[in-house]
Design an enzyme around this catalytic site. Structure first.
Site, PDB file in Angstrom:
ATOM      1  N   HIS A 148     -47.434 -50.053  62.165  1.00 53.26           N
ATOM      2  CA  HIS A 148     -46.677 -49.439  63.264  1.00 53.26           C
ATOM      3  C   HIS A 148     -45.845 -50.539  63.919  1.00 53.26           C
ATOM      4  CE1 HIS A 148     -45.572 -47.110  66.739  1.00 53.26           C
ATOM      5  NE2 HIS A 148     -46.182 -47.960  67.557  1.00 53.26           N
ATOM      6  N   ASP A 161     -44.494 -42.217  64.942  1.00 55.31           N
ATOM      7  CA  ASP A 161     -43.457 -42.561  63.964  1.00 55.31           C
ATOM      8  C   ASP A 161     -43.182 -41.375  63.038  1.00 55.31           C
ATOM      9  OD1 ASP A 161     -43.437 -45.404  64.785  1.00 55.31           O
ATOM     10  OD2 ASP A 161     -45.435 -45.399  63.903  1.00 55.31           O
ATOM     11  N   ARG A 184     -45.842 -53.941  75.508  1.00 58.65           N
ATOM     12  CA  ARG A 184     -44.782 -54.795  74.990  1.00 58.65           C
ATOM     13  C   ARG A 184     -43.617 -54.780  75.961  1.00 58.65           C
ATOM     14  NH1 ARG A 184     -41.466 -53.513  69.447  1.00 58.65           N
ATOM     15  NH2 ARG A 184     -40.018 -55.258  69.507  1.00 58.65           N
ATOM     16  N   GLY A 191     -57.226 -47.140  79.606  1.00 56.26           N
ATOM     17  CA  GLY A 191     -55.887 -47.180  80.199  1.00 56.26           C
ATOM     18  C   GLY A 191     -55.523 -45.875  80.860  1.00 56.26           C
TER      19      GLY A 191
END
Length: 352
Positions: free
Chosen positions: A210, A182, A115, A34
């Site tokens: 996650h 996180d 997402r 990516g």
């Protein structure tokens, strides 16, 4: 006299350059999937500048992309060349995993279908599972014998599970998934709440998946020299603000920016890699999702689950012997249940 000084300066510079070259470590080959995306873009320049392995380690970058994004990745490679990074030994762009992962020492699996607003995690599992199965197979076939892999693309825990199972010759402890973002979010939230510097926050831990079901735990932390349990004792703040603020931060960024976290994910990936390769500070730990080779804290074997972990520079190891109170137990169990459901879902898809 001026010319003599200039000559001496040149001699010193040459001597310093020779000394630096003599202490250089062998290059590290790093594959970034990516690479044309914004997270990959943010990551590559810092990697080339030495942020991951230090100023004594050159890097060879392998930019792996899907065919339709190769031209953009080639543009990224051009920009990297134009920066004249002294540590950048080589760049190669490819859309073939067998080329992109060849001899790589570190695989950063960043690329994944993102997402989108309103999208469910089940949709991500279905869209991304085949990608990570293929990448795991390629890593198994052509990567360096001591390769390590960090899965960043979401849902990262289960994507790491898929990739690891599809790379049977790569030891499972060479795989990890990113929950450092996180962790960093939790450190910032508690530092702001306590009115201290982030450098004064230690031993925060992210447990589980996650996802919004993760459990950011302060029970064993120290915050400005005070026990984290003192802050967690304020259950209204801890349960009503802190936990959801950390767990839902990615969704909030997505809502505000219209795209998922990019630069912060890249920064967390560098933190994760640096601590894995150079070791965690004595008495402190990092958060990372790793393969469970046996049961830890009631988490069954055969999952990729986030724990507080330490690194000796080689292996990520779960911090054992921590007391888990009733509240923590409930949060951890909820997140682990989600991981089991995801594992069963990809198993039904034939991906593991």
């Amino acid at each position: 006299m001026v010319e003599l000084r200039r000559g001496c300066d040149r001699q010193r510079l040459v001597a310093a350059a020779v000394s630096t070259l003599s202490t250089m470590k062998p290059p590290m080959t790093v594959t970034v999937t990516g690479a044309a995306g914004m997270c990959g873009y943010s990551l590559l320049f810092r990697a080339a500048a030495g942020a991951m392995f230090g100023e004594d380690t050159p890097v060879r970058l392998r930019l792996l992309e899907v065919p339709q994004a190769v031209r953009v990745a080639e543009g990224v490679a051009m920009e990297l060349e134009d920066c004249a990074f002294p540590l950048l030994a080589d760049i190669e762009v490819s859309d073939d995993p067998l080329v992109g992962f060849r001899d790589c020492d570190l695989a950063l699996l960043v690329g994944a279908w993102p997402r989108r607003v309103g999208q469910e995690r089940a949709d991500l599992l279905n869209a991304n599972g085949h990608i990570f199965a293929t990448q795991g197979q390629a890593i198994n076939e052509v990567a360096a014998d001591d390769v390590r892999a960090v899965v960043v693309g979401n849902p990262c825990n289960t994507n790491a599970l898929i990739a690891a199972i599809n790379a049977p010759d790569v030891p499972r402890d060479r795989w990890s998934a990113l929950t450092r973002l996180d962790h960093n979010r939790a450190v910032t939230r508690i530092a702001q709440h306590a009115g201290v510097s982030v450098s004064e926050v230690h031993r925060v831990a992210i447990w589980g998946n996650h996802s919004a079901a993760q459990y950011p735990n302060l029970m064993h932390a120290t915050i400005g020299g005070r026990p984290g349990a003192e802050y967690a004792a304020d259950r209204r703040w801890f349960r009503g603000e802190f936990i959801p603020d950390v767990a839902e931060r990615g969704a909030r960024v997505l809502e505000v920016r219209g795209t998922s976290s990019q630069a912060s994910a890249a920064d967390a990936t560098i933190d994760h890699v640096r601590d894995w390769y150079f070791g965690t500070e004595p008495g402190d730990w990092m958060s990372a999702a790793i393969w469970t080779d046996r049961e830890y804290y009631g988490v069954p074997a055969g999952l990729v689950c986030s724990f507080p972990v330490t690194s000796d520079g080689e292996r990520l190891s779960v911090v054992e012997g921590l007391e888990i109170d009733e509240l923590s137990r409930a949060y951890i169990d909820r997140s682990v249940t989600e991981l089991i459901e995801e594992r069963d879902a990809v198993r039904a898809l034939g991906l593991i």
